[in-house]
Design a protein around this motif. Structure first.
Motif, PDB file in Angstrom:
ATOM      1  N   GLY A 161      12.957   1.090  51.055  1.00  7.70           N
ATOM      2  CA  GLY A 161      13.425   2.402  50.633  1.00  7.70           C
ATOM      3  C   GLY A 161      13.647   2.386  49.133  1.00  7.70           C
ATOM      4  O   GLY A 161      12.754   2.045  48.368  1.00  7.70           O
ATOM      5  N   ALA A 162      14.868   2.712  48.717  1.00  5.55           N
ATOM      6  CA  ALA A 162      15.209   2.737  47.294  1.00  5.55           C
ATOM      7  C   ALA A 162      16.025   1.512  46.889  1.00  5.55           C
ATOM      8  O   ALA A 162      16.851   1.580  45.983  1.00  5.55           O
ATOM      9  CB  ALA A 162      15.977   4.017  46.973  1.00  5.55           C
ATOM     10  N   ALA A 188       7.833   2.297  43.141  1.00 10.77           N
ATOM     11  CA  ALA A 188       8.922   3.233  43.445  1.00 10.77           C
ATOM     12  C   ALA A 188       8.635   4.604  42.836  1.00 10.77           C
ATOM     13  O   ALA A 188       8.811   5.636  43.490  1.00 10.77           O
ATOM     14  CB  ALA A 188      10.248   2.678  42.928  1.00 10.77           C
ATOM     15  N   LYS A 240       6.199   6.587  44.745  1.00 14.40           N
ATOM     16  CA  LYS A 240       6.756   7.076  46.007  1.00 14.40           C
ATOM     17  C   LYS A 240       7.812   8.162  45.772  1.00 14.40           C
ATOM     18  O   LYS A 240       8.436   8.623  46.720  1.00 14.40           O
ATOM     19  CB  LYS A 240       7.353   5.921  46.805  1.00 14.40           C
ATOM     20  CG  LYS A 240       6.293   4.951  47.289  1.00 14.40           C
ATOM     21  CD  LYS A 240       6.793   4.225  48.490  1.00 14.40           C
ATOM     22  CE  LYS A 240       5.690   3.742  49.362  1.00 14.40           C
ATOM     23  NZ  LYS A 240       4.897   4.727  50.026  1.00 14.40           N
ATOM     24  N   ILE A 279      10.666   7.793  44.137  1.00  8.44           N
ATOM     25  CA  ILE A 279      12.017   7.225  44.155  1.00  8.44           C
ATOM     26  C   ILE A 279      12.551   7.224  42.723  1.00  8.44           C
ATOM     27  O   ILE A 279      11.996   6.545  41.861  1.00  8.44           O
ATOM     28  CB  ILE A 279      12.005   5.793  44.743  1.00  8.44           C
ATOM     29  CG1 ILE A 279      11.494   5.825  46.184  1.00  8.44           C
ATOM     30  CG2 ILE A 279      13.381   5.149  44.645  1.00  8.44           C
ATOM     31  CD1 ILE A 279      11.201   4.449  46.773  1.00  8.44           C
ATOM     32  N   VAL A 332      16.244   2.600  41.745  1.00  3.07           N
ATOM     33  CA  VAL A 332      16.197   1.492  42.696  1.00  3.07           C
ATOM     34  C   VAL A 332      17.474   0.677  42.564  1.00  3.07           C
ATOM     35  O   VAL A 332      17.830   0.226  41.465  1.00  3.07           O
ATOM     36  CB  VAL A 332      14.964   0.585  42.452  1.00  3.07           C
ATOM     37  CG1 VAL A 332      14.987  -0.632  43.362  1.00  3.07           C
ATOM     38  CG2 VAL A 332      13.670   1.373  42.638  1.00  3.07           C
ATOM     39  N   THR A 385      13.647   4.708  37.488  1.00  3.86           N
ATOM     40  CA  THR A 385      12.192   4.556  37.529  1.00  3.86           C
ATOM     41  C   THR A 385      11.473   5.516  36.588  1.00  3.86           C
ATOM     42  O   THR A 385      10.276   5.342  36.344  1.00  3.86           O
ATOM     43  CB  THR A 385      11.647   4.784  38.949  1.00  3.86           C
ATOM     44  OG1 THR A 385      11.809   6.154  39.299  1.00  3.86           O
ATOM     45  CG2 THR A 385      12.311   3.872  39.949  1.00  3.86           C
TER      46      THR A 385
END
Length: 161
Positions: free
Chosen positions: A80-81, A109, A112, A114, A117, A158
């Motif tokens: 996920g994150a 990330a 995606k 995100i 992170v 990110t």
């Protein structure tokens, strides 16, 4: 996705998505890490990267481009994150491979969507993450019996969404 690692001397390396077949080699690399000896050894007791784990999460490994059959030299796992795992073989630490894995993780990330992170860091690794651009956001308390120490919590932005 395969990204050539530029700063690793002597031979080029490729970072690619790991497969379930890589799980045993990832475990060998993880358990060979000198960073988890002594006081920190308990956190890896019984820990295993399974083929199911590799299939369920974003796991990428760095292999020598010339001889990939020799096995991975480093890997990371994005769940996920959160950066769940990041390991670089002792023999190639200081060559830029960790930096390349972090850059690849941030790119993954970002792709995606995100925006940040989270990293719950192994205490000796926190300065590495900070050098890579993470900022400290707190401390995670111990979770005995396996984790008897506080762990730094950090966040990477990110540059994404």
């Amino acid at each position: 996705m395969s990204v050539a690692v530029a700063n690793v001397p002597s031979m080029p390396h490729d970072i690619r998505r790991a497969s379930g077949q890589d799980a045993a080699a990832l475990n060998a690399l993880l358990h060979a890490s000198s960073a988890y000896r002594g006081d920190y050894a308990s956190i890896l007791d019984g820990y295993e990267v399974t083929p199911e784990y590799v299939g369920r999460h974003q796991v990428f490994a760095a292999f020598p481009a010339v001889a990939p059959a020799t096995g991975p030299l480093g890997f990371y796992s994005l769940t996920g994150a959160e950066l769940d795992l990041l390991f670089v073989a002792d023999a190639v630490q200081g060559t830029g491979l960790g930096t390349a894995l972090i850059a690849h993780m941030l790119e993954t990330a970002r792709a995606k969507g995100i925006p940040s992170v989270r990293v719950v860091s192994h205490p000796p690794a926190a300065r590495f993450y900070e050098r890579m651009g993470a900022h400290r956001t707190g401390t995670v308390p111990p979770r005995p019996p396996k984790i008897r120490w506080e762990r730094p919590e950090l966040t990477f932005d990110t540059g994404g969404v």
